[in-house]
Design an enzyme around this catalytic site. Sequence first.
Site, PDB file in Angstrom:
ATOM      1  N   HIS A 183       0.823  -1.220   0.000  1.00  0.00           N
ATOM      2  CA  HIS A 183       0.000   0.000   0.000  1.00  0.00           C
ATOM      3  C   HIS A 183       0.855   1.268   0.000  1.00  0.00           C
ATOM      4  O   HIS A 183       0.353   2.345   0.315  1.00  0.00           O
ATOM      5  CB  HIS A 183      -0.954   0.000   1.195  1.00  0.00           C
ATOM      6  CG  HIS A 183      -2.060  -1.012   1.078  1.00  0.00           C
ATOM      7  ND1 HIS A 183      -2.871  -1.386   2.139  1.00  0.00           N
ATOM      8  CD2 HIS A 183      -2.500  -1.733   0.013  1.00  0.00           C
ATOM      9  CE1 HIS A 183      -3.751  -2.291   1.722  1.00  0.00           C
ATOM     10  NE2 HIS A 183      -3.544  -2.527   0.447  1.00  0.00           N
ATOM     11  N   CYS A 239       5.241  11.799  -7.903  1.00  0.00           N
ATOM     12  CA  CYS A 239       4.714  12.796  -8.834  1.00  0.00           C
ATOM     13  C   CYS A 239       3.670  12.108  -9.715  1.00  0.00           C
ATOM     14  O   CYS A 239       3.983  11.176 -10.447  1.00  0.00           O
ATOM     15  CB  CYS A 239       5.819  13.393  -9.687  1.00  0.00           C
ATOM     16  SG  CYS A 239       5.164  14.530 -10.943  1.00  0.00           S
ATOM     17  N   THR A 286      -4.129  -7.927  11.100  1.00  0.00           N
ATOM     18  CA  THR A 286      -4.935  -7.390  10.000  1.00  0.00           C
ATOM     19  C   THR A 286      -6.340  -7.963  10.065  1.00  0.00           C
ATOM     20  O   THR A 286      -6.522  -9.134  10.418  1.00  0.00           O
ATOM     21  CB  THR A 286      -4.274  -7.642   8.619  1.00  0.00           C
ATOM     22  OG1 THR A 286      -5.171  -7.198   7.587  1.00  0.00           O
ATOM     23  CG2 THR A 286      -3.912  -9.098   8.391  1.00  0.00           C
TER      24      THR A 286
HETATM   25  P1  OAD Z   1      -7.668  -2.813  10.371  1.00  0.00           P
HETATM   26  O1  OAD Z   1      -7.830  -1.593  11.222  1.00  0.00           O
HETATM   27  O2  OAD Z   1      -8.750  -3.151   9.422  1.00  0.00           O
HETATM   28  O3  OAD Z   1      -7.439  -4.090  11.316  1.00  0.00           O
HETATM   29  C1  OAD Z   1      -6.520  -4.061  12.358  1.00  0.00           C
HETATM   30  C2  OAD Z   1      -6.459  -5.425  12.997  1.00  0.00           C
HETATM   31  O4  OAD Z   1      -5.456  -5.403  13.986  1.00  0.00           O
HETATM   32  C3  OAD Z   1      -7.752  -5.867  13.675  1.00  0.00           C
HETATM   33  O5  OAD Z   1      -8.096  -7.161  13.243  1.00  0.00           O
HETATM   34  C4  OAD Z   1      -7.413  -5.822  15.171  1.00  0.00           C
HETATM   35  O6  OAD Z   1      -8.048  -6.852  15.905  1.00  0.00           O
HETATM   36  C5  OAD Z   1      -5.915  -6.056  15.132  1.00  0.00           C
HETATM   37  N1  OAD Z   1      -5.205  -5.476  16.292  1.00  0.00           N
HETATM   38  C6  OAD Z   1      -5.447  -4.307  16.925  1.00  0.00           C
HETATM   39  N2  OAD Z   1      -4.565  -4.112  17.907  1.00  0.00           N
HETATM   40  C7  OAD Z   1      -3.726  -5.183  17.901  1.00  0.00           C
HETATM   41  C8  OAD Z   1      -2.617  -5.575  18.704  1.00  0.00           C
HETATM   42  N3  OAD Z   1      -2.150  -4.823  19.688  1.00  0.00           N
HETATM   43  N4  OAD Z   1      -2.013  -6.774  18.413  1.00  0.00           N
HETATM   44  C9  OAD Z   1      -2.470  -7.556  17.411  1.00  0.00           C
HETATM   45  N5  OAD Z   1      -3.519  -7.232  16.628  1.00  0.00           N
HETATM   46  C10 OAD Z   1      -4.135  -6.065  16.867  1.00  0.00           C
HETATM   47  O7  OAD Z   1      -6.245  -2.672   9.644  1.00  0.00           O
HETATM   48  P2  OAD Z   1      -5.696  -3.462   8.363  1.00  0.00           P
HETATM   49  O8  OAD Z   1      -6.236  -4.836   8.320  1.00  0.00           O
HETATM   50  O9  OAD Z   1      -4.233  -3.279   8.354  1.00  0.00           O
HETATM   51  O10 OAD Z   1      -5.558   0.540   3.381  1.00  0.00           O
HETATM   52  O11 OAD Z   1      -6.339  -2.609   7.206  1.00  0.00           O
HETATM   53  C11 OAD Z   1      -6.055  -2.944   5.875  1.00  0.00           C
HETATM   54  C12 OAD Z   1      -6.075  -1.703   5.020  1.00  0.00           C
HETATM   55  O12 OAD Z   1      -7.294  -0.994   5.236  1.00  0.00           O
HETATM   56  C13 OAD Z   1      -5.024  -0.674   5.359  1.00  0.00           C
HETATM   57  O13 OAD Z   1      -3.774  -0.958   4.784  1.00  0.00           O
HETATM   58  C14 OAD Z   1      -5.601   0.595   4.822  1.00  0.00           C
HETATM   59  C15 OAD Z   1      -6.990   0.427   5.372  1.00  0.00           C
HETATM   60  O14 OAD Z   1      -7.999   1.103   4.752  1.00  0.00           O
HETATM   61  C16 OAD Z   1      -5.538   1.675   2.638  1.00  0.00           C
HETATM   62  O15 OAD Z   1      -5.550   2.783   3.135  1.00  0.00           O
HETATM   63  C17 OAD Z   1      -5.491   1.424   1.162  1.00  0.00           C
END
Ligand code: OAD
Length: 230
Positions: free
Chosen positions: A107, A115, A174
């Site tokens: 990402h 640019c 994630t």
């Molecule tokens: P999310 O916010 O969707 O998910 C975060 C995950 O981390 C959840 O499943 C939580 O349970 C877990 N979590 C939170 N705290 C934690 C901890 N201390 N230890 C272990 N796990 C923990 O984030 P992503 O899955 O990364 O994309 O989101 C994917 C994409 O959605 C991002 O890259 C971004 C976002 O929109 C773009 O902006 C294109």
Amino acid sequence: MTRHLFLLTGAGISAESGLGTFRDAGGIWSRHDLDEVATPEGFARDPALVHGFYNARRENCLGAHPNAAHRALTRLQAGFRGEVTIVTQNVDDLHERAGTAGVIHMHGEVMRALCAACGARWQAPRVMAPADPCPACGRAATRPDVVWFGEVPYHMDRIADRLSRADLFAAIGTSGQVYPAAGFVAEARAAGARTVELNLAPSDVAGAFDEVIVGPATRIVPAWVDRLLA
Ligand code: OAD
């Protein structure tokens, strides 16, 4: 024997470094309108708003430090007898600052600028603004080098190749809600890999994994790495 380990990290691995997650209660997408700040259309409508959003992400990142989970992956990369691929959905640089090499940022990276006119890339200044000229072509078409919704993530060919050769696939911190990354577990499984989810709580897609390890990343990732290196 595990020869190729494929790790996918998300916002949860950086949560204990103080960087917010997106979809947890009070997360980034509950405070900001995704359509306005993370799409090409939003950027066309209001580039100053979008730059402001990523300037704040960059500022948070500069004030954060890698945690024990990032450092454990560095240890894994150094000690594992086999290939380790680390793909992150995170735009922060905490894996790199923990000493992990070759991380694939699907990402993009908030510390880099792009640019939109000529495709040049450079180190982002602390604060970016719509009028900033591109150092290569001089046009005011600069944007953060991040992938927005509706855009194709980076390095997908390389990722597909690595997934096809994975013996063990782990998703760390994630939610498994955003494609194409959300589809990696199925691709890895189809390639014959064993699959593991490491998350604070089982995600909505935990059923897609062979094993689910629950707890904060700073505790469960170092312990899991110890097991792999034993
Ligand atoms: P999310 O916010 O969707 O998910 C975060 C995950 O981390 C959840 O499943 C939580 O349970 C877990 N979590 C939170 N705290 C934690 C901890 N201390 N230890 C272990 N796990 C923990 O984030 P992503 O899955 O990364 O994309 O989101 C994917 C994409 O959605 C991002 O890259 C971004 C976002 O929109 C773009 O902006 C294109």
